[in-house]
Structures are given as C-alpha cells and as structure tokens.
Design a protein around this motif. Structure first.
Motif, PDB file in Angstrom:
ATOM      1  N   TYR A  64       5.620   2.422   3.626  1.00  0.00           N
ATOM      2  CA  TYR A  64       4.174   2.574   3.645  1.00  0.00           C
ATOM      3  C   TYR A  64       3.675   2.619   5.074  1.00  0.00           C
ATOM      4  CZ  TYR A  64       4.865  -2.563   3.529  1.00  0.00           C
ATOM      5  OH  TYR A  64       5.303  -3.851   3.745  1.00  0.00           O
ATOM      6  N   VAL A  78       5.915   1.724  -3.991  1.00  0.00           N
ATOM      7  CA  VAL A  78       5.151   0.511  -4.296  1.00  0.00           C
ATOM      8  C   VAL A  78       4.727   0.551  -5.765  1.00  0.00           C
ATOM      9  CG1 VAL A  78       3.076  -0.817  -3.782  1.00  0.00           C
ATOM     10  CG2 VAL A  78       4.366   0.257  -1.924  1.00  0.00           C
ATOM     11  N   ARG A  79       4.873  -0.573  -6.459  1.00  0.00           N
ATOM     12  CA  ARG A  79       4.597  -0.606  -7.894  1.00  0.00           C
ATOM     13  C   ARG A  79       3.199  -1.125  -8.243  1.00  0.00           C
ATOM     14  NH1 ARG A  79      10.349  -3.529  -9.462  1.00  0.00           N
ATOM     15  NH2 ARG A  79      11.713  -1.701  -9.129  1.00  0.00           N
ATOM     16  N   VAL A  88       8.614  -8.338  -3.132  1.00  0.00           N
ATOM     17  CA  VAL A  88       9.150  -8.002  -1.810  1.00  0.00           C
ATOM     18  C   VAL A  88       9.743  -9.226  -1.130  1.00  0.00           C
ATOM     19  CG1 VAL A  88       8.493  -7.315   0.530  1.00  0.00           C
ATOM     20  CG2 VAL A  88       7.660  -6.020  -1.424  1.00  0.00           C
ATOM     21  N   GLU A  99       4.670  -8.173  -6.039  1.00  0.00           N
ATOM     22  CA  GLU A  99       5.426  -6.932  -5.829  1.00  0.00           C
ATOM     23  C   GLU A  99       6.936  -7.198  -5.816  1.00  0.00           C
ATOM     24  OE1 GLU A  99       6.117  -2.955  -5.411  1.00  0.00           O
ATOM     25  OE2 GLU A  99       4.119  -3.825  -5.618  1.00  0.00           O
ATOM     26  N   MET A 151      10.804   0.760  -0.652  1.00  0.00           N
ATOM     27  CA  MET A 151       9.466   1.310  -0.459  1.00  0.00           C
ATOM     28  C   MET A 151       9.209   1.573   1.019  1.00  0.00           C
ATOM     29  SD  MET A 151       7.274  -2.182  -1.154  1.00  0.00           S
ATOM     30  CE  MET A 151       8.362  -2.650  -2.487  1.00  0.00           C
ATOM     31  N   TYR A 197      -0.632  -4.337  -3.825  1.00  0.00           N
ATOM     32  CA  TYR A 197       0.171  -4.159  -2.615  1.00  0.00           C
ATOM     33  C   TYR A 197      -0.187  -2.849  -1.920  1.00  0.00           C
ATOM     34  CZ  TYR A 197       4.255  -5.068   0.351  1.00  0.00           C
ATOM     35  OH  TYR A 197       5.078  -5.352   1.422  1.00  0.00           O
ATOM     36  N   ALA A 198      -0.381  -1.806  -2.712  1.00  0.00           N
ATOM     37  CA  ALA A 198      -0.666  -0.476  -2.152  1.00  0.00           C
ATOM     38  C   ALA A 198      -2.003  -0.411  -1.440  1.00  0.00           C
ATOM     39  CB  ALA A 198      -0.621   0.579  -3.258  1.00  0.00           C
ATOM     40  N   SER A 250       1.611   5.046   0.512  1.00  0.00           N
ATOM     41  CA  SER A 250       2.857   4.333   0.235  1.00  0.00           C
ATOM     42  C   SER A 250       3.741   5.145  -0.706  1.00  0.00           C
ATOM     43  CB  SER A 250       2.567   2.957  -0.384  1.00  0.00           C
ATOM     44  OG  SER A 250       1.906   3.107  -1.630  1.00  0.00           O
TER      45      SER A 250
END
Length: 209
Positions: free
Chosen positions: A38, A57-58, A110, A108, A36, A62-63, A54
């Motif tokens: 962003y 990003v899922r 990450v 997420e 990803m 998070y977004a 972003s």
C-alpha cells in the motif's frame, strides 16, 4: 533489475494519478511476494498520512488508515527520515503505538511491515509499504527492491500530479476563452440589436416627418 526497469517504464507511461498509485502497489506486491502492499500520501495541513491505494488488503478499516506522522511504521516512514520495519508490529516496543490503529492491524491480521519513504527533490510525499500476516524478517534484497520502487513511485506521482495540474489549468483556460468568446458574441449580438433598433427608430422618424 529487469522488473524494476519495466516498472519505471510502466509508471512513466501512466498519466492518471489513481492509475499510477494502483500500478505501484500491484507491482510492489508482485515483485516482493508480500501479502499486501500500500501507498500513503501526506496531508501536511493536518500532520497526518493516509493510505490512498492498496493491494491485498482485506478490511476497509486498514485500507483507509489515517494516522499522525511519526506513529506506527506507516507514520514513521512517511516522515521521510528512514526505512522502517518490524517483524511483529503489535508487540514491537520501538514503534509509537495508537490503540485505534493497533486494533485495525489486529483485525487485518498483520504482523510484519516494511515502510519506505517516498520523496522527490527533498519533498516527502508519503510512504510505500509491504506487509505480511506472518512473522517476516525482511532481507536486504527486499528492502532494496521496495526502496527502488519507492523512488520510481515518487517521481511518477510527482509527474502525474504536475500533469493533472497543467491539464486542469489548460481546461480552465479553455473554458475561460470559451466564456470570453461567448461574451464577445453576446456583446456583438447586443450591438447588432442596438444598430437595428436605431435603424428602426430612424425609419419611423423619417416616416413621421
């Protein structure tokens, strides 16, 4: 270098701020191969930085992260002090953690993050970041690529913001000119009405005499 040159040319040709941001994250992710990418912009009034665009990003959480400057990789990079990276975010003791942000990062999935400040002529705009859902030790080449795109992004964002400001000012000026013309036209119409009224009254007076 060819990709970076293409990126610079592409960004220079985009006027809309949202389109600029979208192009930045898409190109950054494509060039680095990260899960990803962003970009965040700083809100100096609140002392925060927030993700505004972003790619990859899922989760919505998070977004739409908004966090204080100086915290996490994002907030630390957005201060403009230096490039920040971690290969295991949630277990990295060098990062200033916030429980709410850590929960979003875990959701997420990450683990690794690389953040680069975006600044133009000494003005810190925010940060450009890449992240992966696996442990990654980002090599110097990747850092240099993201730094180069961040420099281009800062200039492109600054340019698009200035263009949007000028465009809005011109539109406002045009609207005021239109309103001015309408007011002049209304005054002319009123004067014409008064003239006809005076003539009508004068005609009646002459007829009465």
């Amino acid at each position: 270098m060819a990709t970076l040159s293409e990126t610079a040319a592409d960004l220079a040709g985009i006027a809309d701020p949202d389109s600029v941001l979208s192009a930045i994250v898409q190109r950054t992710r494509a060039v680095t191969g990260a899960d990803m990418a962003y970009v965040s912009l700083n809100d100096h009034a609140t002392g925060e930085t927030y993700i505004c665009q972003s790619d990859g990003v899922r989760t919505r959480e998070y977004a739409t992260i908004r966090m204080p400057l100086g915290t996490g990789v994002l907030g630390k990079a957005a201060t403009g002090m230096a490039v920040v990276s971690t290969s295991d975010y949630t277990d990295d003791p060098t990062i200033v953690h916030l429980d709410s942000i850590d929960a979003i990062v875990r959701l997420e999935g990450v683990r690794s993050i690389l953040g680069v400040p975006m600044n133009v002529q000494g003005r810190i705009q925010g940060a450009l970041l890449i992240a992966d859902r696996r442990r990654v030790e980002y090599p110097a080449e990747t850092r240099e690529i993201v730094e180069a795109i961040a420099r281009q992004a800062a200039v492109a964002i600054d340019h698009s913001a200035r263009l949007a400001h000028v465009t809005a000012a011109l539109e406002d000026l045009g609207a005021r000119e239109d309103a001015g013309r309408e007011r002049v036209h209304a005054m002319q119409s009123l004067l014409e009405f008064d003239r006809r009224l005076v003539e009508s009254v004068g005609s009646r007076d002459q007829g009465a005499s």
